[in-house]
Design a protein around this motif. Structure first.
Motif, PDB file in Angstrom:
ATOM      1  N   PHE A 264      46.802  56.810  26.118  1.00 43.30           N
ATOM      2  CA  PHE A 264      46.222  57.599  26.979  1.00 43.30           C
ATOM      3  C   PHE A 264      47.338  57.877  28.055  1.00 43.30           C
ATOM      4  O   PHE A 264      47.725  58.933  28.462  1.00 43.30           O
ATOM      5  CB  PHE A 264      44.872  57.538  27.593  1.00 43.30           C
ATOM      6  N   LEU A 265      47.678  56.670  28.797  1.00 41.81           N
ATOM      7  CA  LEU A 265      48.544  56.739  29.972  1.00 41.81           C
ATOM      8  C   LEU A 265      50.173  57.037  29.462  1.00 41.81           C
ATOM      9  O   LEU A 265      50.622  57.853  30.432  1.00 41.81           O
ATOM     10  CB  LEU A 265      48.612  55.369  30.580  1.00 41.81           C
ATOM     11  N   PHE A 266      50.548  56.833  28.425  1.00 45.05           N
ATOM     12  CA  PHE A 266      51.869  57.550  27.926  1.00 45.05           C
ATOM     13  C   PHE A 266      51.827  58.926  27.781  1.00 45.05           C
ATOM     14  O   PHE A 266      52.862  59.720  27.888  1.00 45.05           O
ATOM     15  CB  PHE A 266      52.141  56.499  26.562  1.00 45.05           C
ATOM     16  N   ASP A 267      50.669  59.180  27.384  1.00 47.86           N
ATOM     17  CA  ASP A 267      50.496  60.758  26.945  1.00 47.86           C
ATOM     18  C   ASP A 267      50.055  61.839  27.928  1.00 47.86           C
ATOM     19  O   ASP A 267      49.788  62.895  27.770  1.00 47.86           O
ATOM     20  CB  ASP A 267      49.635  61.078  25.642  1.00 47.86           C
ATOM     21  N   VAL A 268      49.974  61.414  29.321  1.00 46.63           N
ATOM     22  CA  VAL A 268      49.486  62.357  30.215  1.00 46.63           C
ATOM     23  C   VAL A 268      50.425  63.460  30.443  1.00 46.63           C
ATOM     24  O   VAL A 268      51.530  63.155  30.453  1.00 46.63           O
ATOM     25  CB  VAL A 268      49.204  61.530  31.399  1.00 46.63           C
ATOM     26  N   ASP A 269      49.833  64.688  30.442  1.00 50.24           N
ATOM     27  CA  ASP A 269      50.696  66.034  30.503  1.00 50.24           C
ATOM     28  C   ASP A 269      51.725  65.704  31.578  1.00 50.24           C
ATOM     29  O   ASP A 269      51.080  65.553  32.762  1.00 50.24           O
ATOM     30  CB  ASP A 269      50.033  66.975  30.440  1.00 50.24           C
ATOM     31  N   LEU A 270      52.674  66.488  31.653  1.00 47.57           N
ATOM     32  CA  LEU A 270      53.611  66.867  32.842  1.00 47.57           C
ATOM     33  C   LEU A 270      54.032  65.551  33.514  1.00 47.57           C
ATOM     34  O   LEU A 270      54.331  65.465  34.478  1.00 47.57           O
ATOM     35  CB  LEU A 270      53.035  67.589  33.694  1.00 47.57           C
ATOM     36  N   THR A 271      54.232  64.336  32.712  1.00 37.87           N
ATOM     37  CA  THR A 271      54.810  63.158  33.518  1.00 37.87           C
ATOM     38  C   THR A 271      55.752  62.725  32.419  1.00 37.87           C
ATOM     39  O   THR A 271      56.098  62.792  31.131  1.00 37.87           O
ATOM     40  CB  THR A 271      53.633  62.153  33.546  1.00 37.87           C
ATOM     41  N   SER A 272      56.641  61.609  33.018  1.00 33.33           N
ATOM     42  CA  SER A 272      57.646  61.211  32.337  1.00 33.33           C
ATOM     43  C   SER A 272      57.800  59.641  32.962  1.00 33.33           C
ATOM     44  O   SER A 272      58.565  59.023  32.156  1.00 33.33           O
ATOM     45  CB  SER A 272      59.204  61.720  33.073  1.00 33.33           C
TER      46      SER A 272
END
Length: 414
Positions: A264-272
């Protein structure tokens, strides 16, 4: 008691807390805590365990302790003083105030029958002379989530991740945390109220600006099996979004729940980026990622441990392999520890008693604190010239016995 010719050292009176805390804040740079956070620290402070050094009406030194339990190898939860809020005013340096406070505090811990004391140091070179040894690391990382992938174990898809209000979900999260405490050395058993420190800003009482706290729960069949609390810091450049997820804390009861939260943490939208300020040195996510180099790992000192009662401390933990040895402990700060101790133990328990037998391994109280939780080996300390073997083979045996399967770690500051 008098610390020097013009300074009185005494237990904090409840009416003095604001002045005492102001002195602490000034020593740490002067930035005031938000009102809600300050109010919570006041609630958590144990006045009977707090010391103030006073020059007339001016508070010029502070020290305190929290009553914790500390998990040790074998899963026992040992009474420990969480040393905290230590400061000396810049106007009163080099007068022996710190030594007087540390002396008074260790005597008090011993009187209370707490085998251990522990602290997280603002400056790591301060506390070795008082017998505190660096016993646990914390791992930080900055993960490029656009370039680093995850390989998750079977069962991960059976875990449901859902958003939850950080305050409303406190009880569910605290129950997960409490189940994790005996599993890893260095974890803290904390009194009621401590769980609020993680979310004090989220309920509005401690708002000091910045990014809101978010929480997700990992659930299986309607039962909470993990949680993560984090902040999402948005950022954009000419190429588009490149925000950062900053993980505050994460606990999970099994590998699948653990992996589901990381995914989930890896896939948070608009984040790199995923920033991890404080994780165990052996945290399992390191074995899920595709490219560890792009995770920018860094270790730093974390928990310092002080063995206040040698026999009680050594009896409280278990040992990874059988051990039978005589330790000579050098401890001028706590003279009741100084001398020779026969330690016998294994995975089922241990005995420790004074002896007149010839010593086999010689070490200081500081070095015993380093090795106590099993994260720093006696062999490594010996290679630095800090621990000495007098009987061939004794060091190797003791070092193997003191080791822990999991790296010691403390989830939060205090």
């Amino acid at each position: 008691m008098t610390a020097d010719s013009g300074t009185e050292l005494r237990t904090l009176r409840s009416t003095e807390w604001d002045t005492w805390f102001d002195t602490l804040e000034r020593a740490f740079g002067g930035a005031p805590k938000a009102p809600g956070i300050r109010a919570l620290w006041r609630t958590l402070t144990e006045p009977e365990r707090a010391l103030g050094a006073w020059a007339g009406d001016d508070c010029v030194g502070t020290a305190g302790a929290f009553s914790f339990g500390l998990s040790v190898p074998g899963g026992a939860l040992v009474a420990a003083a969480g040393v905290t809020m230590v400061s000396v005013a810049a106007t009163h340096r080099r007068r022996g105030l710190l030594t007087a406070m540390m002396r008074s505090q260790l005597d008090e811990v011993h009187r209370r029958g707490e085998p251990l004391a522990a602290l997280i140091a603002s400056e790591p070179d301060i506390y070795g002379r008082f017998g505190y040894g660096m016993a646990a690391y914390q791992l930080s990382a900055m993960i490029d989530t656009h370039r680093v992938g995850l390989s998750v174990p079977d069962g991960t898809d059976t875990v449901r991740i859902r958003y939850a209000d950080p305050v409303a979900s406190l009880d569910a999260c605290e129950a997960v945390y409490a189940r994790q405490v005996p599993q890893r050395p260095g974890m803290l058993v904390r009194r009621p109220g401590w769980e609020r420190l993680a979310v004090v800003e989220a309920d509005g009482s401690g708002r000091a600006g910045g990014v809101p706290l978010q929480c997700v729960l990992a659930e299986r069949d309607g039962v909470t099996v993990g949680y993560a609390r984090f902040r999402n810091r948005p950022e954009w450049d000419a190429a588009g979004p490149r925000g950062t997820v900053v993980l505050c804390d994460l606990e999970a009861l099994d590998p699948a729940a653990h992996a589901a939260l990381w995914r989930f943490l890896f896939d948070v939208d608009l984040t790199s980026w995923l920033s991890l300020p404080n994780r165990p040195a052996d945290d399992a996510w390191q074995h899920l990622v595709s490219d560890i180099r792009r995770c920018q790992l860094r270790l730093r000192d974390a928990l310092f441990v002080r063995v206040v009662d040698v026999p009680a401390s050594l009896r409280a933990r278990t040992y990874r392999t059988p051990v039978a040895t005589v330790l000579q402990i050098e401890d001028s700060m706590c003279p009741w520890n100084d001398g020779r101790w026969r330690l016998t133990g294994d995975a089922d328990g241990a005995e420790c008693a004074r002896t007149g037998a010839a010593p086999e391994v010689v070490l200081s109280a500081r070095d015993l604190g380093c090795a106590y939780l099993g994260g720093i080996s006696l062999t490594a300390l010996a290679s630095a010239g800090r621990v000495h073997e007098l009987k061939p083979g004794a060091l190797t045996q003791a070092s193997a016995a003191f080791a822990s399967d999991l790296a010691p770690w403390t989830a939060h500051a205090f």
